[in-house]
Motif scaffolding. Sequence first.
Motif, PDB file in Angstrom:
ATOM      1  N   GLY A 101       0.974  -1.300  -0.137  1.00  0.00           N
ATOM      2  CA  GLY A 101      -0.108   0.120   0.151  1.00  0.00           C
ATOM      3  C   GLY A 101       0.755   1.191   0.090  1.00  0.00           C
ATOM      4  O   GLY A 101       2.007   1.228  -0.620  1.00  0.00           O
ATOM      5  N   ASN A 102       0.361   2.313   0.373  1.00  0.00           N
ATOM      6  CA  ASN A 102       0.937   3.569   0.647  1.00  0.00           C
ATOM      7  C   ASN A 102       1.560   3.841   2.083  1.00  0.00           C
ATOM      8  O   ASN A 102       1.631   4.769   2.561  1.00  0.00           O
ATOM      9  CB  ASN A 102       0.308   4.785   0.089  1.00  0.00           C
ATOM     10  CG  ASN A 102      -0.741   5.139   0.911  1.00  0.00           C
ATOM     11  OD1 ASN A 102      -1.453   4.289   1.609  1.00  0.00           O
ATOM     12  ND2 ASN A 102      -1.217   6.447   0.739  1.00  0.00           N
ATOM     13  N   PHE A 103       1.906   2.621   2.867  1.00  0.00           N
ATOM     14  CA  PHE A 103       2.286   2.909   4.157  1.00  0.00           C
ATOM     15  C   PHE A 103       3.300   1.590   4.507  1.00  0.00           C
ATOM     16  O   PHE A 103       3.266   0.655   3.665  1.00  0.00           O
ATOM     17  CB  PHE A 103       1.048   2.735   4.938  1.00  0.00           C
ATOM     18  CG  PHE A 103       0.003   1.433   4.809  1.00  0.00           C
ATOM     19  CD1 PHE A 103       0.194   0.386   5.274  1.00  0.00           C
ATOM     20  CD2 PHE A 103      -0.922   1.580   3.819  1.00  0.00           C
ATOM     21  CE1 PHE A 103      -0.398  -0.704   4.856  1.00  0.00           C
ATOM     22  CE2 PHE A 103      -1.758   0.599   3.412  1.00  0.00           C
ATOM     23  CZ  PHE A 103      -1.574  -0.390   4.237  1.00  0.00           C
ATOM     24  N   VAL A 104       3.748   1.547   5.583  1.00  0.00           N
ATOM     25  CA  VAL A 104       4.567   0.722   6.189  1.00  0.00           C
ATOM     26  C   VAL A 104       4.203   0.151   7.485  1.00  0.00           C
ATOM     27  O   VAL A 104       3.624   1.194   8.593  1.00  0.00           O
ATOM     28  CB  VAL A 104       6.163   0.764   6.196  1.00  0.00           C
ATOM     29  CG1 VAL A 104       6.644   1.033   4.564  1.00  0.00           C
ATOM     30  CG2 VAL A 104       6.471   2.012   6.842  1.00  0.00           C
ATOM     31  N   TRP A 105       4.220  -1.016   7.927  1.00  0.00           N
ATOM     32  CA  TRP A 105       3.851  -1.435   9.408  1.00  0.00           C
ATOM     33  C   TRP A 105       4.974  -1.619  10.068  1.00  0.00           C
ATOM     34  O   TRP A 105       5.851  -2.522   9.812  1.00  0.00           O
ATOM     35  CB  TRP A 105       3.015  -2.504   9.175  1.00  0.00           C
ATOM     36  CG  TRP A 105       2.550  -3.350  10.712  1.00  0.00           C
ATOM     37  CD1 TRP A 105       2.907  -4.452  11.054  1.00  0.00           C
ATOM     38  CD2 TRP A 105       1.764  -2.711  11.687  1.00  0.00           C
ATOM     39  NE1 TRP A 105       2.430  -4.701  12.287  1.00  0.00           N
ATOM     40  CE2 TRP A 105       1.714  -3.560  12.528  1.00  0.00           C
ATOM     41  CE3 TRP A 105       1.103  -1.538  11.559  1.00  0.00           C
ATOM     42  CZ2 TRP A 105       0.790  -3.588  13.605  1.00  0.00           C
ATOM     43  CZ3 TRP A 105       0.270  -1.341  12.721  1.00  0.00           C
ATOM     44  CH2 TRP A 105       0.164  -2.217  13.741  1.00  0.00           C
TER      45      TRP A 105
END
Length: 379
Positions: free
Chosen positions: A319-323
């Motif tokens: 997606g347009n994020f990191v965890w």
Amino acid sequence: MRSRLGSMTSSETLADGILPRPVVGRLPRYAAGKPPAPVEGLASYKLSSNENPLPPLPAVLEAIAGQTDFNRYPDPLSTRLRTALAGFLQVPAEDIVTGAGSLGALNQILATFAGQNEDGKPDEVIYAWRSFEAYPISVGLAGAQSVQVPVTADGRHDLDAMAAAVSARTKVILLCTPNNPTGPALTAAETEAFIGSVPSHVVVVIDEAYQEFVRSADAVDGLSLYRKYPNVVVLRTFSKAHGLAGLRVGYSVAGPGLTQHLRVAATPFAVSQIAETAAIVSLQNFGQVVERVQSLVDERTRVLSGLRALGWAVPDAQGNFVWLDLGTHSADFAAKAAAQALSVRAFPGEGVRVSIGEQEANTRLLALCADYTNPPRGS
């Protein structure tokens, strides 16, 4: 009586004896990403809401700047947008139902297919957890019961466990791909096998809010499965890749056996005329959207590579994020980010989701992580 009322706050007066439905008290509260607090000497960046840091395309801004017909209700069927999407996606316009963002479209699905039955027993809605935090709220407000199936250690849907959780009361299954907030996308093969393993009367929702950011070669394409399976609904949005989050325009794609019922539950006038125009013009200039998305994907790759070079264990990010699986250190990390004028989305006790933002914001994040003493490590 007048003096008594005068001594009470207006909210106390209005709320006296008024109680919500019991389910409201059991629901979690949606926690929107907070803006960054100002820090002297530093530009502030919001990385907490999975927003596109880039504004809408210039052609979109130009098209909506002169729109003045707001004294009129919008077309309740969003006919112009559905026609444009039909050509863009190569699907019948009749298979598209618009909503106020993909969440609005999801709420329409739940209102149609899951709730409390005439015998007083709730339907069940199965989804991975942790996943999109609005799911339990939407399911509960629809009158249905959530069945949460834990994600795997690497943040993926446990599809075998989700299939095993199906019961006679299951009406809807939600598949979030890429999964928000953990990041991995479902593969085409595993998703199709899963759909084949559940009863055909169960509605399977493939939530693809971040579809344009996916680069995994074997990732599922929800539209290909909707074409094969009458019980599949695909959710998409203009909020992320197109940068139109504030205009609230999304849609579902499903066969006529489902859309004939969805239209009954669809919220009238959910998509405003300005949102419809913006979405159409953005579609007409999709090549520019792709270029902008690729610039964010390139930044995502830089952030992932930088984190892994530091020895941080980070799930696949599509997606347009990191965890960041920081567990009990999540709130501490968020506080340290705030001290650097970066707002991130902490899930206390679980982890931190960081949206991909401007280059300077991403660089500052990597510097913060380089100095952080409690990074997530692989098993």
